[in-house]
Design a protein around this motif. Structure first.
Motif, PDB file in Angstrom:
ATOM      1  N   ILE A  97       0.863  -1.176   0.000  1.00  0.00           N
ATOM      2  CA  ILE A  97       0.000   0.000   0.000  1.00  0.00           C
ATOM      3  C   ILE A  97       0.900   1.226   0.000  1.00  0.00           C
ATOM      4  O   ILE A  97       1.726   1.403   0.893  1.00  0.00           O
ATOM      5  N   ALA A  98       0.749   2.049  -1.017  1.00  0.00           N
ATOM      6  CA  ALA A  98       1.675   3.164  -1.195  1.00  0.00           C
ATOM      7  C   ALA A  98       1.480   4.233  -0.126  1.00  0.00           C
ATOM      8  O   ALA A  98       0.359   4.508   0.297  1.00  0.00           O
ATOM      9  N   ASN A  99       2.598   4.832   0.285  1.00  0.00           N
ATOM     10  CA  ASN A  99       2.530   6.070   1.074  1.00  0.00           C
ATOM     11  C   ASN A  99       2.385   7.207   0.067  1.00  0.00           C
ATOM     12  O   ASN A  99       3.347   7.642  -0.548  1.00  0.00           O
ATOM     13  N   ILE A 100       1.167   7.645  -0.096  1.00  0.00           N
ATOM     14  CA  ILE A 100       0.868   8.544  -1.204  1.00  0.00           C
ATOM     15  C   ILE A 100       0.664   9.953  -0.667  1.00  0.00           C
ATOM     16  O   ILE A 100       0.629  10.178   0.543  1.00  0.00           O
ATOM     17  N   LEU A 101       0.519  10.912  -1.578  1.00  0.00           N
ATOM     18  CA  LEU A 101       0.196  12.275  -1.160  1.00  0.00           C
ATOM     19  C   LEU A 101      -0.986  12.216  -0.190  1.00  0.00           C
ATOM     20  O   LEU A 101      -1.983  11.541  -0.463  1.00  0.00           O
ATOM     21  N   PRO A 102      -0.904  12.908   0.951  1.00  0.00           N
ATOM     22  CA  PRO A 102      -1.937  12.783   1.987  1.00  0.00           C
ATOM     23  C   PRO A 102      -3.363  13.011   1.474  1.00  0.00           C
ATOM     24  O   PRO A 102      -4.304  12.365   1.921  1.00  0.00           O
ATOM     25  N   ASP A 103      -3.492  13.900   0.467  1.00  0.00           N
ATOM     26  CA  ASP A 103      -4.822  14.205  -0.076  1.00  0.00           C
ATOM     27  C   ASP A 103      -5.488  12.977  -0.696  1.00  0.00           C
ATOM     28  O   ASP A 103      -6.685  12.978  -0.945  1.00  0.00           O
ATOM     29  N   ARG A 104      -4.708  11.953  -0.987  1.00  0.00           N
ATOM     30  CA  ARG A 104      -5.245  10.837  -1.772  1.00  0.00           C
ATOM     31  C   ARG A 104      -5.465   9.570  -0.944  1.00  0.00           C
ATOM     32  O   ARG A 104      -5.724   8.512  -1.507  1.00  0.00           O
ATOM     33  N   GLU A 105      -5.379   9.670   0.368  1.00  0.00           N
ATOM     34  CA  GLU A 105      -5.525   8.473   1.208  1.00  0.00           C
ATOM     35  C   GLU A 105      -6.892   7.799   1.056  1.00  0.00           C
ATOM     36  O   GLU A 105      -7.017   6.587   1.203  1.00  0.00           O
ATOM     37  N   ARG A 106      -7.910   8.597   0.740  1.00  0.00           N
ATOM     38  CA  ARG A 106      -9.247   8.014   0.585  1.00  0.00           C
ATOM     39  C   ARG A 106      -9.299   7.020  -0.574  1.00  0.00           C
ATOM     40  O   ARG A 106     -10.114   6.093  -0.584  1.00  0.00           O
ATOM     41  N   GLU A 107      -8.439   7.212  -1.571  1.00  0.00           N
ATOM     42  CA  GLU A 107      -8.389   6.272  -2.697  1.00  0.00           C
ATOM     43  C   GLU A 107      -8.000   4.870  -2.235  1.00  0.00           C
ATOM     44  O   GLU A 107      -8.482   3.868  -2.768  1.00  0.00           O
ATOM     45  N   VAL A 108      -7.100   4.808  -1.271  1.00  0.00           N
ATOM     46  CA  VAL A 108      -6.666   3.512  -0.732  1.00  0.00           C
ATOM     47  C   VAL A 108      -7.861   2.807  -0.084  1.00  0.00           C
ATOM     48  O   VAL A 108      -8.101   1.615  -0.294  1.00  0.00           O
ATOM     49  N   GLU A 109      -8.626   3.564   0.696  1.00  0.00           N
ATOM     50  CA  GLU A 109      -9.807   3.006   1.370  1.00  0.00           C
ATOM     51  C   GLU A 109     -10.811   2.443   0.366  1.00  0.00           C
ATOM     52  O   GLU A 109     -11.493   1.461   0.637  1.00  0.00           O
ATOM     53  N   ALA A 110     -10.896   3.079  -0.797  1.00  0.00           N
ATOM     54  CA  ALA A 110     -11.892   2.668  -1.800  1.00  0.00           C
ATOM     55  C   ALA A 110     -11.566   1.319  -2.451  1.00  0.00           C
ATOM     56  O   ALA A 110     -12.409   0.733  -3.134  1.00  0.00           O
ATOM     57  N   THR A 111     -10.352   0.829  -2.245  1.00  0.00           N
ATOM     58  CA  THR A 111     -10.006  -0.509  -2.765  1.00  0.00           C
ATOM     59  C   THR A 111      -9.829  -1.518  -1.637  1.00  0.00           C
ATOM     60  O   THR A 111      -9.419  -2.651  -1.869  1.00  0.00           O
ATOM     61  N   LYS A 112     -10.173  -1.108  -0.440  1.00  0.00           N
ATOM     62  CA  LYS A 112      -9.980  -1.967   0.731  1.00  0.00           C
ATOM     63  C   LYS A 112     -10.728  -3.297   0.600  1.00  0.00           C
ATOM     64  O   LYS A 112     -10.236  -4.354   1.015  1.00  0.00           O
ATOM     65  N   TYR A 113     -11.909  -3.256   0.000  1.00  0.00           N
ATOM     66  CA  TYR A 113     -12.703  -4.486  -0.121  1.00  0.00           C
ATOM     67  C   TYR A 113     -11.967  -5.556  -0.931  1.00  0.00           C
ATOM     68  O   TYR A 113     -12.247  -6.744  -0.808  1.00  0.00           O
ATOM     69  N   ILE A 114     -11.033  -5.138  -1.749  1.00  0.00           N
ATOM     70  CA  ILE A 114     -10.245  -6.088  -2.552  1.00  0.00           C
ATOM     71  C   ILE A 114      -9.069  -6.600  -1.732  1.00  0.00           C
ATOM     72  O   ILE A 114      -8.901  -7.805  -1.540  1.00  0.00           O
ATOM     73  N   TRP A 115      -8.265  -5.657  -1.204  1.00  0.00           N
ATOM     74  CA  TRP A 115      -7.026  -6.129  -0.563  1.00  0.00           C
ATOM     75  C   TRP A 115      -7.235  -6.696   0.834  1.00  0.00           C
ATOM     76  O   TRP A 115      -6.357  -7.367   1.371  1.00  0.00           O
ATOM     77  N   GLN A 116      -8.407  -6.499   1.432  1.00  0.00           N
ATOM     78  CA  GLN A 116      -8.615  -7.140   2.739  1.00  0.00           C
ATOM     79  C   GLN A 116      -8.837  -8.649   2.597  1.00  0.00           C
ATOM     80  O   GLN A 116      -8.823  -9.377   3.582  1.00  0.00           O
ATOM     81  N   ASP A 117      -9.016  -9.127   1.348  1.00  0.00           N
ATOM     82  CA  ASP A 117      -9.090 -10.573   1.102  1.00  0.00           C
ATOM     83  C   ASP A 117      -7.713 -11.221   0.993  1.00  0.00           C
ATOM     84  O   ASP A 117      -7.596 -12.430   0.837  1.00  0.00           O
ATOM     85  N   VAL A 118      -6.683 -10.399   1.029  1.00  0.00           N
ATOM     86  CA  VAL A 118      -5.301 -10.907   0.978  1.00  0.00           C
ATOM     87  C   VAL A 118      -4.875 -11.230   2.411  1.00  0.00           C
ATOM     88  O   VAL A 118      -5.158 -10.447   3.323  1.00  0.00           O
ATOM     89  N   PRO A 119      -4.191 -12.370   2.645  1.00  0.00           N
ATOM     90  CA  PRO A 119      -3.728 -12.673   4.006  1.00  0.00           C
ATOM     91  C   PRO A 119      -2.968 -11.478   4.604  1.00  0.00           C
ATOM     92  O   PRO A 119      -2.194 -10.813   3.913  1.00  0.00           O
ATOM     93  N   LYS A 120      -3.211 -11.253   5.884  1.00  0.00           N
ATOM     94  CA  LYS A 120      -2.690 -10.044   6.539  1.00  0.00           C
ATOM     95  C   LYS A 120      -1.171  -9.915   6.403  1.00  0.00           C
ATOM     96  O   LYS A 120      -0.637  -8.823   6.193  1.00  0.00           O
ATOM     97  N   GLU A 121      -0.468 -11.057   6.504  1.00  0.00           N
ATOM     98  CA  GLU A 121       1.004 -10.999   6.436  1.00  0.00           C
ATOM     99  C   GLU A 121       1.495 -10.583   5.042  1.00  0.00           C
ATOM    100  O   GLU A 121       2.664 -10.226   4.866  1.00  0.00           O
ATOM    101  N   ASN A 122       0.609 -10.627   4.053  1.00  0.00           N
ATOM    102  CA  ASN A 122       0.991 -10.229   2.690  1.00  0.00           C
ATOM    103  C   ASN A 122       0.505  -8.827   2.317  1.00  0.00           C
ATOM    104  O   ASN A 122       0.625  -8.414   1.169  1.00  0.00           O
TER     105      ASN A 122
END
Length: 303
Positions: A97-122
């Motif tokens: 998960i990229a450390n992105i420009l602070p203004d864009r953190e909400r974009e990361v949240e918008a894909t959470k439903y996908i990457w939360q299916d990845v094992p936590k250690e990955n």
């Protein structure tokens, strides 16, 4: 979900494609992230949401034609979510998960439903001092190519996106790979002299070929290393105008099939002459934000 990415061109099975829906109004000049967007805001030619939606759906149609599973971000109202590659990227079975420009953190949240299916250690979040965006990171089998900028004036460039702290962190994360960094030319004001990410001036294609723009690299010997690595006869050199139009920012569905912008006449002819199937799409409006096909796609699984 079992992620698997070893390179840029193996057969694609699953991908996140950004979205232009509810993209919001034309940004103010001071809110733009790159000089090309500023240029179009000033000229009154900044892309319209309806046009960009049409372009992205054309890409979605091509991906579905090749039986690729396509995920889209959850829609955030009046928010630019086109460039899915910026906010995360996959190497092997890990999503970073990229450390992105602070203004864009909400974009990361918008894909959470996908990457939360990845094992936590990955699921990897790099330390705060590591700045990295997926457009700068290219897994290429035993290598990871990374675009960076390490000048003392890094903080002065909103276009400087990936720093050396991130390069070192990725080398530690993948010690069995050779992490090779390349200093990119940055400009806050002149889009033709700005390589926003590595994929704005370079991209490997097929098994052993590459697209490259010499002036995107600050250090000539680093550019030359890539030419020697792929072999001069396997490299398609693009001009300053072609880089400005994002000719290196195409997207591979496989080693044989590439999605490209329909106006890239010289490149598309060369690709076909070299045995590639080229799926042409309209993407010139998206290109006005200094990003294109690779920027708006984030592969999750390749064979």
């Amino acid at each position: 979900m079992k992620l698997h990415i070893q390179n840029e061109t193996s057969r694609l099975r699953a991908v996140i494609l950004g979205t232009a829906e509810s993209n919001g109004p034309t940004p103010k000049i001071e809110d733009a992230y790159d000089p090309k967007s500023v240029q179009h805001i000033k000229a009154g030619t900044y892309p319209k949401e309806a046009d960009m939606i049409k372009e992205m759906e054309a890409v979605a149609d091509v991906l579905k034609k090749y039986d690729v599973k396509v995920y889209r971000p959850e829609i955030i109202k009046d928010y630019n979510q086109i460039f899915a590659r910026d906010i995360s990227f996959v190497i092997e079975d890990k999503i970073i998960i990229a450390n992105i420009l602070p203004d864009r953190e909400r974009e990361v949240e918008a894909t959470k439903y996908i990457w939360q299916d990845v094992p936590k250690e990955n699921r990897i979040v790099l330390p705060e001092e590591c700045h990295v965006e997926g457009g700068d990171v290219m897994p290429w089998n035993d290598y990871v190519f990374i675009g960076t900028y390490s000048g003392d004036d890094y903080a002065d460039y909103i276009t400087a996106r990936t720093n050396m702290d991130a390069v070192i962190a990725l080398q530690e994360l993948f010690p069995h790979k050779t992490v090779k960094s390349f200093e990119l030319r940055k400009s806050n004001t002149e889009p033709k002299d700005n390589a926003l990410h590595l994929d704005c001036c370079f991209q490997p294609i097929g098994k052993d070929k590459a697209i490259i723009h010499k002036n995107g690299f600050l250090v000539e010997s680093e550019y030359q290393w890539l030419v020697d690595f792929f072999g001069k006869e396997n490299v398609f050199e693009i001009t300053k105008d072609e880089m400005y139009n994002m000719n290196s920012n195409i997207f591979s569905i496989s080693e044989e099939v590439i999605i490209s912008e329909r106006n890239f006449t010289r490149l598309n002819s060369w690709l076909r002459d070299n045995g590639f199937t080229v799926e042409e799409v309209p993407y010139a409006e998206i290109a006005k934000q200094e990003g294109l096909l690779r920027c708006s796609t984030m592969p999750l699984i390749r064979d």
